[in-house]
Design a protein around this motif. Sequence first.
Motif, PDB file in Angstrom:
ATOM      1  N   TRP A  19       0.742  -1.482   0.276  1.00  0.00           N
ATOM      2  CA  TRP A  19      -0.048  -0.101  -0.527  1.00  0.00           C
ATOM      3  C   TRP A  19       0.855   1.044  -0.180  1.00  0.00           C
ATOM      4  O   TRP A  19       0.386   1.901  -0.582  1.00  0.00           O
ATOM      5  N   LEU A  20       2.088   1.563   0.748  1.00  0.00           N
ATOM      6  CA  LEU A  20       2.661   2.245   0.476  1.00  0.00           C
ATOM      7  C   LEU A  20       3.469   2.406  -0.736  1.00  0.00           C
ATOM      8  O   LEU A  20       3.843   3.817  -0.722  1.00  0.00           O
ATOM      9  N   LEU A  21       4.085   1.709  -1.432  1.00  0.00           N
ATOM     10  CA  LEU A  21       4.485   1.665  -2.326  1.00  0.00           C
ATOM     11  C   LEU A  21       4.150   2.076  -3.492  1.00  0.00           C
ATOM     12  O   LEU A  21       4.273   2.932  -4.310  1.00  0.00           O
ATOM     13  N   CYS A  22       2.834   1.676  -4.071  1.00  0.00           N
ATOM     14  CA  CYS A  22       1.584   2.201  -4.209  1.00  0.00           C
ATOM     15  C   CYS A  22       1.688   3.663  -3.886  1.00  0.00           C
ATOM     16  O   CYS A  22       1.136   4.469  -5.131  1.00  0.00           O
ATOM     17  N   LEU A  23       1.630   4.387  -2.919  1.00  0.00           N
ATOM     18  CA  LEU A  23       0.807   5.092  -2.136  1.00  0.00           C
ATOM     19  C   LEU A  23       2.113   6.497  -3.283  1.00  0.00           C
ATOM     20  O   LEU A  23       1.191   7.891  -3.536  1.00  0.00           O
ATOM     21  N   LEU A  24       2.841   5.571  -2.245  1.00  0.00           N
ATOM     22  CA  LEU A  24       4.086   6.190  -3.379  1.00  0.00           C
ATOM     23  C   LEU A  24       3.924   7.069  -4.938  1.00  0.00           C
ATOM     24  O   LEU A  24       4.259   7.374  -5.518  1.00  0.00           O
ATOM     25  N   VAL A  25       4.020   5.519  -5.630  1.00  0.00           N
ATOM     26  CA  VAL A  25       4.499   6.087  -6.823  1.00  0.00           C
ATOM     27  C   VAL A  25       3.214   6.801  -7.357  1.00  0.00           C
ATOM     28  O   VAL A  25       3.726   7.698  -8.718  1.00  0.00           O
ATOM     29  N   ALA A  26       2.144   6.273  -6.874  1.00  0.00           N
ATOM     30  CA  ALA A  26       1.035   6.983  -7.590  1.00  0.00           C
ATOM     31  C   ALA A  26       0.877   8.819  -6.870  1.00  0.00           C
ATOM     32  O   ALA A  26       1.142   9.953  -7.923  1.00  0.00           O
ATOM     33  N   VAL A  27       2.456   9.008  -5.760  1.00  0.00           N
ATOM     34  CA  VAL A  27       2.497  10.700  -5.650  1.00  0.00           C
ATOM     35  C   VAL A  27       3.304  11.269  -6.298  1.00  0.00           C
ATOM     36  O   VAL A  27       3.114  12.441  -7.325  1.00  0.00           O
ATOM     37  N   ALA A  28       4.585  10.593  -7.528  1.00  0.00           N
ATOM     38  CA  ALA A  28       5.289  10.459  -7.985  1.00  0.00           C
ATOM     39  C   ALA A  28       5.262  10.086  -9.581  1.00  0.00           C
ATOM     40  O   ALA A  28       5.816  11.945  -9.817  1.00  0.00           O
ATOM     41  N   ALA A  29       4.079   9.815  -9.322  1.00  0.00           N
ATOM     42  CA  ALA A  29       3.647   9.825 -10.874  1.00  0.00           C
ATOM     43  C   ALA A  29       2.421  11.449 -11.138  1.00  0.00           C
ATOM     44  O   ALA A  29       3.112  12.286 -12.004  1.00  0.00           O
ATOM     45  N   ILE A  30       2.195  11.619 -10.177  1.00  0.00           N
ATOM     46  CA  ILE A  30       0.894  13.214 -10.852  1.00  0.00           C
ATOM     47  C   ILE A  30       1.899  14.522 -10.297  1.00  0.00           C
ATOM     48  O   ILE A  30       1.592  15.035 -11.448  1.00  0.00           O
ATOM     49  N   ALA A  31       2.693  14.145 -10.235  1.00  0.00           N
ATOM     50  CA  ALA A  31       3.865  15.145  -9.515  1.00  0.00           C
ATOM     51  C   ALA A  31       4.457  15.347 -10.837  1.00  0.00           C
ATOM     52  O   ALA A  31       5.018  16.300 -10.626  1.00  0.00           O
ATOM     53  N   GLY A  32       4.681  14.733 -11.578  1.00  0.00           N
ATOM     54  CA  GLY A  32       5.166  14.669 -12.515  1.00  0.00           C
ATOM     55  C   GLY A  32       4.793  14.752 -13.368  1.00  0.00           C
ATOM     56  O   GLY A  32       5.745  15.836 -14.358  1.00  0.00           O
ATOM     57  N   ASP A  33       3.888  14.582 -13.647  1.00  0.00           N
ATOM     58  CA  ASP A  33       2.537  15.237 -14.878  1.00  0.00           C
ATOM     59  C   ASP A  33       2.826  16.449 -14.433  1.00  0.00           C
ATOM     60  O   ASP A  33       2.109  17.550 -14.787  1.00  0.00           O
ATOM     61  N   GLN A  34       2.251  16.886 -13.478  1.00  0.00           N
ATOM     62  CA  GLN A  34       2.082  18.813 -12.936  1.00  0.00           C
ATOM     63  C   GLN A  34       3.182  19.157 -13.967  1.00  0.00           C
ATOM     64  O   GLN A  34       2.961  20.360 -13.437  1.00  0.00           O
ATOM     65  N   VAL A  35       4.487  18.616 -13.329  1.00  0.00           N
ATOM     66  CA  VAL A  35       5.217  19.747 -13.376  1.00  0.00           C
ATOM     67  C   VAL A  35       5.801  19.847 -15.028  1.00  0.00           C
ATOM     68  O   VAL A  35       5.759  20.631 -14.963  1.00  0.00           O
ATOM     69  N   GLY A  36       4.940  19.059 -15.723  1.00  0.00           N
ATOM     70  CA  GLY A  36       5.185  18.528 -17.663  1.00  0.00           C
ATOM     71  C   GLY A  36       4.051  19.409 -17.568  1.00  0.00           C
ATOM     72  O   GLY A  36       4.407  21.004 -18.387  1.00  0.00           O
ATOM     73  N   TYR A  37       3.104  19.831 -17.705  1.00  0.00           N
ATOM     74  CA  TYR A  37       2.126  20.869 -17.633  1.00  0.00           C
ATOM     75  C   TYR A  37       2.481  22.213 -17.081  1.00  0.00           C
ATOM     76  O   TYR A  37       2.564  22.961 -18.318  1.00  0.00           O
ATOM     77  N   LEU A  38       3.193  22.376 -16.279  1.00  0.00           N
ATOM     78  CA  LEU A  38       3.726  23.746 -15.991  1.00  0.00           C
ATOM     79  C   LEU A  38       4.710  24.243 -17.038  1.00  0.00           C
ATOM     80  O   LEU A  38       5.192  25.764 -17.669  1.00  0.00           O
ATOM     81  N   PHE A  39       5.831  22.864 -16.804  1.00  0.00           N
ATOM     82  CA  PHE A  39       6.599  22.968 -18.412  1.00  0.00           C
ATOM     83  C   PHE A  39       5.610  24.109 -19.366  1.00  0.00           C
ATOM     84  O   PHE A  39       6.802  24.219 -20.234  1.00  0.00           O
TER      85      PHE A  39
END
Length: 235
Positions: free
Chosen positions: A69-89
């Motif tokens: 559960w912790l691995l899945c939570l952290l992976v999802a957060v990293a994926a969402i954060a990466g897309d946020q950076v891509g969008y802002l870029f």
Amino acid sequence: MSPSLASAAAGPSFLDPEWLISTFGLIGILAIVFAESGLLIGFFLPGDSLLFTAGLLVADGHYLHQPLWLLCLLVAVAAIAGDQVGYLFGKRVGPSLFRRPNSRLFKQENVHRANDFFDRHGARSVVLARFVPIVRTFTPIIAGVSRMHYRTFLRYNIIGGALWGVGVTVLGYFLGQIAFVKANIEIILIGIVVVSVLPIGIQLLRSRRTTAATSAAATNRGASAQPQTPAPRNE
């Protein structure tokens, strides 16, 4: 499975998910997921195979000792954060991205491919692109370039990041508990690596063919534009 075995089958060791996990652990997984989700240089990273392998290794108790559960939570957060950076870029760079010259790590073809994907699927592309290698890296950037409404992007980004990050990892986890998978894990991991780098290889071949065709067309145009010397007439 030794890193050299996977590397021999599918290329350099930095594309071998098990080597990456055994070397960099959870931090490495999160960094790669973040980079592949929205940084231009992350398109070649093995996101799908990395998450699937992480699930397998959690089930098998190798290298990763965090709960699923912790691995899945952290992976999802990293994926969402990466897309946020891509969008802002993309929103910051804007149309200049389409005028950026090709380089070893940047190809205009990837941008146009993601742009076509975005045009076909609209806002849903933010979710669908998660499951398409290369396209998933450039789609959030294209969403930013297109000035997609931020709240709409954020909603689809959260859905896509959760479905991809959790779904692929959980799939690897449950398959990793099947006796056949455990007995053939080396072959399966090699197959995952091969499948994950196959789209990149196809993309490189297409780029080379396009470049060769463009060069040939330019050569033909240059030859046809040259003035023709009239043949001498017999008096």
